[in-house]
Every structure is written in structure tokens, then in C-alpha cells.
Write a protein that holds these residues in place. Sequence first.
Motif, short mmCIF file in Angstrom:
data_model
loop_
_atom_site.label_atom_id
_atom_site.label_comp_id
_atom_site.label_asym_id
_atom_site.label_seq_id
_atom_site.Cartn_x
_atom_site.Cartn_y
_atom_site.Cartn_z
N THR A 116 0.84 -1.19 0.00
CA THR A 116 0.00 0.00 0.00
C THR A 116 0.89 1.25 0.00
OG1 THR A 116 -0.07 0.02 2.43
CG2 THR A 116 -1.84 -1.16 1.32
N GLY A 117 0.25 2.41 0.00
CA GLY A 117 0.96 3.68 0.18
C GLY A 117 2.08 3.93 -0.80
N LYS A 118 3.18 4.49 -0.29
CA LYS A 118 4.31 4.89 -1.14
C LYS A 118 4.94 3.69 -1.85
CE LYS A 118 5.52 9.05 1.48
NZ LYS A 118 6.58 9.74 2.29
N LYS A 119 4.99 2.56 -1.17
CA LYS A 119 5.57 1.37 -1.81
C LYS A 119 4.72 0.93 -2.99
CE LYS A 119 8.74 -0.55 -0.76
NZ LYS A 119 10.13 -0.52 -1.28
N ASN A 140 11.74 -6.63 -2.59
CA ASN A 140 12.95 -7.13 -1.94
C ASN A 140 12.77 -8.59 -1.55
OD1 ASN A 140 15.61 -6.84 -1.02
ND2 ASN A 140 14.95 -6.37 1.07
N ALA A 141 12.15 -9.33 -2.46
CA ALA A 141 11.87 -10.75 -2.22
C ALA A 141 13.13 -11.58 -2.43
CB ALA A 141 10.77 -11.22 -3.16
N PRO A 142 13.25 -12.69 -1.73
CA PRO A 142 14.40 -13.58 -1.91
C PRO A 142 14.45 -14.13 -3.33
CG PRO A 142 13.20 -14.13 0.10
CD PRO A 142 12.35 -13.16 -0.65
N HIS A 166 4.63 -10.74 -16.32
CA HIS A 166 5.68 -10.36 -17.26
C HIS A 166 6.75 -9.49 -16.59
CE1 HIS A 166 3.97 -11.92 -20.99
NE2 HIS A 166 2.80 -11.58 -20.51
N PHE A 167 6.33 -8.74 -15.58
CA PHE A 167 7.25 -7.82 -14.91
C PHE A 167 7.68 -8.35 -13.54
CE2 PHE A 167 4.58 -5.16 -17.74
CZ PHE A 167 5.59 -4.69 -18.57
N HIS A 168 7.78 -9.67 -13.43
CA HIS A 168 8.13 -10.28 -12.15
C HIS A 168 9.49 -9.80 -11.64
CE1 HIS A 168 10.95 -13.25 -13.94
NE2 HIS A 168 10.14 -13.18 -14.97
#
Length: 235
Positions: free
Chosen positions: A57-60, A194-196, A184-186
Motif C-alpha cells: 500500500t501507500g508509497k511502496k 525485496n523478495a528472496p 511479465h514484470f516479475h
Amino acid sequence: MNLHLVQHVDDAITSRHSVRAFLHQAIEPQIIKDILTVASRAPSGTNTQPWKVYVVTGKKCDEMVERVCKAQLEIYAKPELAEQYQEAFAYYPEKWISPFIDRRRENGWGLYGLLNIQKGEKEKMAQQQLRNFQLFDAPVALYFTVNKAMGIGSKMDIAMMIQNVMIAAKARGLDTCPQAAWNHFHSIVLDVLNAPEDEELVCTVALGYADPEHIVNRFITPRIAVEEFAVFMDE
């Protein structure tokens, strides 16, 4: 049989549809947590519970939308750039056959017709496609991932969990739009999250309160009759 309960469940399922215009109305975090808690009762092979959900949500969320929309606009200007953004797994077939291609076309032209987008109006089509990556103005984006080590069954498991999310949301007066277009944009999505490196994006779901005045939300896709897809056998 509890007919009152049956009616409530049936109403939540049958009233759910993909909403493509949301209000700028925030959702209480506890409501989202409640939805995910209920949805986590989805079945999974040997109870592996392979799903992971990023609630953005929000800025992210603004950052995510900005980066993905930028990439989509670059592809529109230079189609060859699409090669840089390939799905991690094939959602659709390489070659379409009937009746599936017919339903797909009916769906596309039904939506475009409602929005007064005519065949050949590429600019309008591109703008409507971009709405996917603007989350249709939804205040919440849910990104569902699984670990790459898991098999294809994990995608079945997480799909059932996603369905639970959408039904639980509907029961609480919220609406959703599941979107494979984001796959497509994974690379961008997983970077912003910032996923592993061992995670794979499976689906994105826009979550929010539907805009009741927007014409696009009048679009309800048809369903074929049970007799066309079910085979009953007793001998």
C-alpha cells in the motif's frame, strides 16, 4: 443443511467478478489480516501451505505502479523491449484452440465494447492495458509468490488460497481483480518487494472498494452451463 449459510456462501461466490475501477478509499489493515487468516484455510498438498503474500500500500505501492507502468510504456514505444520481460512460467498456451480462444475473444471485445474501444484503436487499447498496471486505482496490491523449489502442485494450492482471498474479501464488501498481466514484470515486482531470489511471482490481486459509478464495473463475464463441462457417471 444450513440454508442460510449456503445462501451467504453462494452469494459471495456468484457476486464476485473482476473489478476494473476502484474508489480511493483505504482499507483497515485488520480487515486485510482477517481476510488472509480465513483464506489460509485453503487446502494444500500434505499441508505444505506454499503461499506467501506481500500486502503493498501507500508509497511502496506507488513505487511499484510507477516502475511497472514505465516499463510497459517503454515496450509500447519499442515493442522489441518485451523480450526483456518474459513470464517465469507460461500462463496461457502457445497455440490457442476452440472453444477457449472464442471465449477469450468474447471477453476482450465485450470489455472493449463497453468502453467504446473499437477494433484497430491501438492507442485506446494500450491505455486500457496500462490500467492493469495502475491496479485500476485500487489502494491495495496483493502479490502472491511461491518458492521456486516447489512443484506445479504448489500453483494449484496457491490458486485455491487466492480464490479464498477473493471470496472472503467479497463477503466483507470489498472487491478484487486477479491479474496475471503483472507476471511479465516479475523481475521488477520482486525487486521492489525485496523478495528472496528463490521466490516466484504467481499472481497479483488488486483489492479495494469498487467504484459503483464506473461503467467498466458493469462488465460481468458469462459462464457456460454445468451440462457443458460436467460429466456425471454412476455405472
